[in-house]
Design an enzyme around this catalytic site. Structure first.
Site, mmCIF file in Angstrom:
data_model
loop_
_atom_site.group_PDB
_atom_site.id
_atom_site.type_symbol
_atom_site.label_atom_id
_atom_site.label_comp_id
_atom_site.label_asym_id
_atom_site.label_seq_id
_atom_site.Cartn_x
_atom_site.Cartn_y
_atom_site.Cartn_z
ATOM 1 N N GLU A 38 1.242 -0.862 -0.286
ATOM 2 C CA GLU A 38 -0.049 0.032 -0.139
ATOM 3 C C GLU A 38 0.868 0.956 0.086
ATOM 4 O O GLU A 38 1.404 1.938 0.635
ATOM 5 C CB GLU A 38 -1.122 -0.179 1.048
ATOM 6 C CG GLU A 38 -2.006 1.080 1.427
ATOM 7 C CD GLU A 38 -2.568 1.360 0.212
ATOM 8 O OE1 GLU A 38 -3.354 0.346 -0.207
ATOM 9 O OE2 GLU A 38 -3.583 2.132 0.443
ATOM 10 N N THR A 80 -6.203 1.012 -5.468
ATOM 11 C CA THR A 80 -4.883 0.004 -4.990
ATOM 12 C C THR A 80 -5.561 -1.479 -6.008
ATOM 13 O O THR A 80 -5.390 -2.515 -6.059
ATOM 14 C CB THR A 80 -5.666 -0.969 -3.529
ATOM 15 O OG1 THR A 80 -5.189 0.036 -2.431
ATOM 16 C CG2 THR A 80 -5.285 -1.854 -3.025
HETATM 17 C C1 GP9 Z 1 -8.506 -1.281 1.328
HETATM 18 C C2 GP9 Z 1 -7.807 -1.042 0.545
HETATM 19 C C3 GP9 Z 1 -7.960 0.604 0.294
HETATM 20 O O1 GP9 Z 1 -9.379 -2.847 0.974
HETATM 21 O O2 GP9 Z 1 -7.413 -2.005 -0.650
HETATM 22 O O3 GP9 Z 1 -6.654 1.106 -0.467
HETATM 23 P P1 GP9 Z 1 -6.976 1.832 -1.274
HETATM 24 O O4 GP9 Z 1 -7.353 2.062 -2.684
HETATM 25 O O5 GP9 Z 1 -8.408 3.818 -0.493
HETATM 26 O O6 GP9 Z 1 -5.741 3.010 -1.201
#
Ligand code: GP9
Length: 400
Positions: A38, A80
């Site tokens: 992330e 994501t």
């Molecule tokens: C939650 C996560 C959120 O499942 O994938 O990430 P994001 O798309 O907000 O960066």
């Protein structure tokens, strides 16, 4: 699809050239572990702040393996989930909205499907609500057999995303415990602890981020330092379980860390002028590939992007994957990356779509757009073609 559209698609795939056979099949039959981190953005790599490395474990992995330091993210409205889509399909995520939400039941050619056909168990691990980004539906279309979501994890330690995320340390540990290693596996681990706003890391890191303490950037550096330590432990765990030597490990960032509106400290950290050229140049995410049995220690700087990952893995694993839009990064010579706002980065120039301007990639000096127009349009066509194929569910017709 109209006959004209179908022809466009067929011509594209027919004219795609095999770029070379470097590393072809070197990882055939190996396990595949993909770690999608992330908000891991390129600028955090090999960065020291007040004498300390922000990402010591990732830096070491990059040094020992294959490190792609000119690799751009291509996510749009699906954030994501768009990064997951790119890795699994080698198509561009749609330009409006999120493909996971808008086209979850299309027919897709995917990496998990290709590996499933070869006897692999395909799984995705993500410690969050399974309906978020419509994953539980979309994963079926992507050929992911098992979705291990927060319902399956012991939520024993929280870190990140305002305290709602299972800590990456616990997430990695539990994920490895859950992987069935009696059969070859393709497992994707999607982390959460370094989710914006990065406000949970006071006790988890002792990185001195002066003069950025209590800013979004300072908090981010702390969050990434924490995630980096978890990645270090993940690699140790893989080694302890005797998996590191028979598993291709792919680690990359999904998208940017800081939105443009919060980028002033980032320009300061990078010591660059705040302008579109520098903003676009910074939209890279790190990519590291560990190939068991192949000596690494190489940094590859050819311009590339997330759409290129699938064909790169397919080449390593000796999988014939004719429907990739991207190019194998070990064999690609003329680098380019099409960003999802239609900006283009190549090894020579950068095209800023918001202002229709072209800059020399080396020093940001302006170049005459007329000289690059044709090439830029050709590259932009890829994004348009991908959108068209998704909108028209093109692979459904191909399958028939
Ligand atoms: C939650 C996560 C959120 O499942 O994938 O990430 P994001 O798309 O907000 O960066």
């Amino acid at each position: 699809m109209t006959a004209e559209e179908k022809k466009q698609m067929e011509d594209f795939y027919k004219n795609k050239q095999v770029l070379g056979d470097k590393f072809k099949g070197v990882a055939k039959g190996k396990n595949l572990l993909i770690v999608q981190v992330e908000s891991l953005q390129g600028f955090a790599m090999n960065k020291t702040i007040n004498g300390k490395e922000v990402t010591p474990n990732l830096n070491k992995l990059a040094k020992e393996n294959f490190y792609f330091d000119n690799y751009f993210y291509q996510v749009k409205g699906g954030n994501t989930s768009d990064a997951e889509f790119l890795t699994n399909t080698s198509l561009y995520p749609i330009n409006e909205g999120a493909v996971f939400l808008r086209y979850p039941t299309n027919v897709y050619n995917t990496l998990p499907k290709a590996l499933k056909e070869r006897g692999y168990t395909t799984s995705s691990f993500h410690a969050y609500n399974p309906s978020f980004w419509n994953r539980s539906i979309m994963y079926q279309s992507l050929g992911i057999q098992n979705f291990i979501s927060y319902e399956d994890f012991n939520l024993d330690e929280f870190a990140g995303w305002g305290g709602y995320a299972l800590s990456d340390e616990s997430f990695f540990r539990q994920s490895l415990e859950k992987i069935d290693t009696t059969k070859p596996f393709c497992s994707m681990l999607i982390t959460l602890s370094s989710h914006h706003p990065y406000d949970y890391f006071g006790e988890k890191t002792n990185l001195d981020v002066k003069p950025y303490e209590k800013t979004v950037l300072g908090n981010y550096l702390g969050a990434i330092n924490y995630v980096d330590s978890c990645i270090g432990k993940l690699i140790e765990d893989l080694k302890k379980r005797n998996l590191y030597d028979n598993t291709v490990v792919v680690i990359y960032g999904d998208h940017y860390a800081l939105p443009k509106t919060q980028a002033s400290d980032l320009y300061k950290l990078e010591n660059v002028e705040p302008n579109n050229f520098n903003w676009l140049r910074l939209q890279k995410v790190p990519l590291i590939i560990h190939i068991p049995g192949v000596e690494g220690g190489q940094t590859i700087s050819t311009a590339s992007a997330q759409v290129d990952l699938l064909p790169t893995i397919a080449n390593l694993m000796d999988i014939d994957f004719p429907y990739a839009m991207g190019q194998d990064m070990f064999n690609k010579k003329d680098g380019f990356a099409l960003l999802r706002d239609y900006s283009v980065v190549t090894d020579k120039y950068l095209y800023d779509a918001s202002e229709s301007k072209v800059y020399n990639i080396k020093d940001g000096s302006p170049l005459n757009i007329d000289e690059y127009k044709n090439e830029i349009e050709k590259i932009m066509h890829l994004g348009k073609l991908s959108d068209l194929m998704i909108r028209k569910n093109a692979f459904k017709a191909v399958k028939k």
